[in-house]
Design a protein around this motif. Sequence first.
Motif, PDB file in Angstrom:
ATOM      1  N   ILE A  45       0.876  -0.838  -0.129  1.00 49.19           N
ATOM      2  CA  ILE A  45       0.092  -0.213   0.395  1.00 49.19           C
ATOM      3  C   ILE A  45       0.992   1.653  -0.056  1.00 49.19           C
ATOM      4  N   ALA A  46       0.461   2.109  -1.085  1.00 54.82           N
ATOM      5  CA  ALA A  46       1.877   2.938  -1.013  1.00 54.82           C
ATOM      6  C   ALA A  46       0.756   4.840  -1.371  1.00 54.82           C
ATOM      7  N   PRO A  47       1.439   5.505  -1.105  1.00 53.14           N
ATOM      8  CA  PRO A  47       0.676   7.156  -1.258  1.00 53.14           C
ATOM      9  C   PRO A  47       0.989   7.298  -2.962  1.00 53.14           C
ATOM     10  N   ALA A  48      -0.533   7.348  -3.524  1.00 56.30           N
ATOM     11  CA  ALA A  48      -0.441   6.985  -5.103  1.00 56.30           C
ATOM     12  C   ALA A  48      -0.087   8.295  -5.341  1.00 56.30           C
ATOM     13  N   ARG A  49      -0.299   9.169  -4.999  1.00 53.50           N
ATOM     14  CA  ARG A  49       0.586  10.369  -5.541  1.00 53.50           C
ATOM     15  C   ARG A  49       1.792  11.130  -5.436  1.00 53.50           C
ATOM     16  N   ARG A  50       2.193  10.417  -4.625  1.00 59.34           N
ATOM     17  CA  ARG A  50       3.509  10.906  -4.036  1.00 59.34           C
ATOM     18  C   ARG A  50       4.590   8.904  -5.229  1.00 59.34           C
ATOM     19  N   GLY A  61      17.923 -10.297  -9.620  1.00 60.07           N
ATOM     20  CA  GLY A  61      19.001 -11.391  -8.920  1.00 60.07           C
ATOM     21  C   GLY A  61      17.993 -12.359  -7.713  1.00 60.07           C
ATOM     22  N   ASP A  62      18.686 -12.477  -6.789  1.00 57.55           N
ATOM     23  CA  ASP A  62      17.935 -12.773  -5.647  1.00 57.55           C
ATOM     24  C   ASP A  62      17.636 -13.047  -4.614  1.00 57.55           C
ATOM     25  N   HIS A  63      17.058 -12.315  -3.908  1.00 57.60           N
ATOM     26  CA  HIS A  63      17.314 -11.293  -2.568  1.00 57.60           C
ATOM     27  C   HIS A  63      16.422 -11.459  -1.364  1.00 57.60           C
ATOM     28  N   ASP A  64      16.442 -11.590  -0.401  1.00 58.72           N
ATOM     29  CA  ASP A  64      15.966 -11.339   0.929  1.00 58.72           C
ATOM     30  C   ASP A  64      13.883  -9.845   0.483  1.00 58.72           C
ATOM     31  N   VAL A  65      12.890 -10.297   1.005  1.00 57.47           N
ATOM     32  CA  VAL A  65      11.957  -9.253  -0.286  1.00 57.47           C
ATOM     33  C   VAL A  65      11.906  -8.509   0.368  1.00 57.47           C
ATOM     34  N   ARG A  66      12.518  -8.538   2.151  1.00 60.92           N
ATOM     35  CA  ARG A  66      12.825  -7.084   2.986  1.00 60.92           C
ATOM     36  C   ARG A  66      13.675  -5.991   1.656  1.00 60.92           C
ATOM     37  N   ALA A  67      15.419  -7.453   1.926  1.00 58.93           N
ATOM     38  CA  ALA A  67      16.304  -6.224   1.739  1.00 58.93           C
ATOM     39  C   ALA A  67      16.590  -5.614   0.676  1.00 58.93           C
ATOM     40  N   ALA A  68      15.411  -6.898  -0.214  1.00 64.01           N
ATOM     41  CA  ALA A  68      15.200  -5.473  -1.589  1.00 64.01           C
ATOM     42  C   ALA A  68      14.662  -4.444  -1.911  1.00 64.01           C
ATOM     43  N   LEU A  69      13.359  -4.872  -1.103  1.00 63.10           N
ATOM     44  CA  LEU A  69      12.963  -3.654  -1.134  1.00 63.10           C
ATOM     45  C   LEU A  69      14.180  -2.208  -0.253  1.00 63.10           C
ATOM     46  N   ALA A  70      14.324  -2.939   0.382  1.00 65.96           N
ATOM     47  CA  ALA A  70      14.795  -1.431   0.877  1.00 65.96           C
ATOM     48  C   ALA A  70      16.364  -1.616   0.150  1.00 65.96           C
ATOM     49  N   LEU A  71      16.476  -1.794  -1.405  1.00 64.96           N
ATOM     50  CA  LEU A  71      17.643  -1.318  -2.221  1.00 64.96           C
ATOM     51  C   LEU A  71      16.950  -0.438  -3.356  1.00 64.96           C
ATOM     52  N   LEU A  72      15.537  -0.994  -3.618  1.00 66.53           N
ATOM     53  CA  LEU A  72      14.916  -0.661  -4.713  1.00 66.53           C
ATOM     54  C   LEU A  72      14.585   0.929  -4.242  1.00 66.53           C
ATOM     55  N   ALA A  74      16.425   2.789  -2.253  1.00 69.49           N
ATOM     56  CA  ALA A  74      16.870   3.536  -1.076  1.00 69.49           C
ATOM     57  C   ALA A  74      16.884   4.939  -2.264  1.00 69.49           C
ATOM     58  N   GLY A  75      17.571   5.909  -1.937  1.00 74.55           N
ATOM     59  CA  GLY A  75      18.087   7.563  -2.434  1.00 74.55           C
ATOM     60  C   GLY A  75      16.679   8.142  -3.077  1.00 74.55           C
ATOM     61  N   THR A  76      15.310   7.351  -2.291  1.00 71.49           N
ATOM     62  CA  THR A  76      14.114   7.610  -3.279  1.00 71.49           C
ATOM     63  C   THR A  76      13.465   8.634  -1.728  1.00 71.49           C
ATOM     64  N   SER A  77      12.446   9.537  -1.388  1.00 71.05           N
ATOM     65  CA  SER A  77      12.161   9.357  -0.293  1.00 71.05           C
ATOM     66  C   SER A  77      10.565   8.798  -0.520  1.00 71.05           C
ATOM     67  N   LEU A  78      10.945   7.384  -0.420  1.00 71.47           N
ATOM     68  CA  LEU A  78      10.014   6.746   0.276  1.00 71.47           C
ATOM     69  C   LEU A  78      10.467   5.192   1.333  1.00 71.47           C
ATOM     70  N   GLU A  79      10.078   5.492   2.087  1.00 69.63           N
ATOM     71  CA  GLU A  79      10.749   4.873   2.880  1.00 69.63           C
ATOM     72  C   GLU A  79       8.932   3.437   3.765  1.00 69.63           C
ATOM     73  N   ILE A  88       2.991  -4.770   3.609  1.00 65.89           N
ATOM     74  CA  ILE A  88       4.000  -3.336   3.654  1.00 65.89           C
ATOM     75  C   ILE A  88       3.208  -2.093   3.187  1.00 65.89           C
ATOM     76  N   THR A  89       2.827  -1.214   3.760  1.00 68.44           N
ATOM     77  CA  THR A  89       2.467   0.857   4.065  1.00 68.44           C
ATOM     78  C   THR A  89       3.912   0.960   3.974  1.00 68.44           C
ATOM     79  N   LEU A  90       4.186   1.607   2.262  1.00 75.02           N
ATOM     80  CA  LEU A  90       5.510   2.655   2.371  1.00 75.02           C
ATOM     81  C   LEU A  90       4.597   4.029   3.043  1.00 75.02           C
ATOM     82  N   ARG A  91       4.837   4.994   2.680  1.00 78.58           N
ATOM     83  CA  ARG A  91       4.699   6.751   3.024  1.00 78.58           C
ATOM     84  C   ARG A  91       6.253   6.988   2.450  1.00 78.58           C
ATOM     85  N   ASP A  92       5.812   8.894   2.669  1.00 75.46           N
ATOM     86  CA  ASP A  92       6.686   9.597   1.638  1.00 75.46           C
ATOM     87  C   ASP A  92       7.333   9.840   3.676  1.00 75.46           C
TER      88      ASP A  92
END
Length: 99
Positions: A45-50, A61-72, A74-79, A88-92
């Motif tokens: 679930i993510a804030p569509a406008r953001r 490649g092969d990654h742990d789901v949570r680690a993969a999301l952190a990589l994806l 990284a460097g954005t305002s999303l967390e 998983i709920t994301l926010r800005d």
Amino acid sequence: MLAVGFAAPAVAQAASSEVRAFDIAPQEAVRAIPEFARQAGVQIIAPARRLAGVNLPALRGDHDVRAALALLLAGTSLEVASDNGRVITLRDKTQRAAK
């Protein structure tokens, strides 16, 4: 807040600490996040406008789901705001700091 949910079909188990194979091209978050959810087997679930205008890198490649999301994200305002193992709920984070 307008939020959009991206669900993987038939999410049967929690994906915590589960390694998955990812193949996501670099693209705008509005397309990359649903593809990540599908490949990870989770609901996001993510804030569509953001999501518009936020470009995410390739994830391959092969990654742990949570680690993969952190990589994806990284460097954005999303967390990750919350994670119960299947949803998983994301926010800005700039919105959080402004409050």
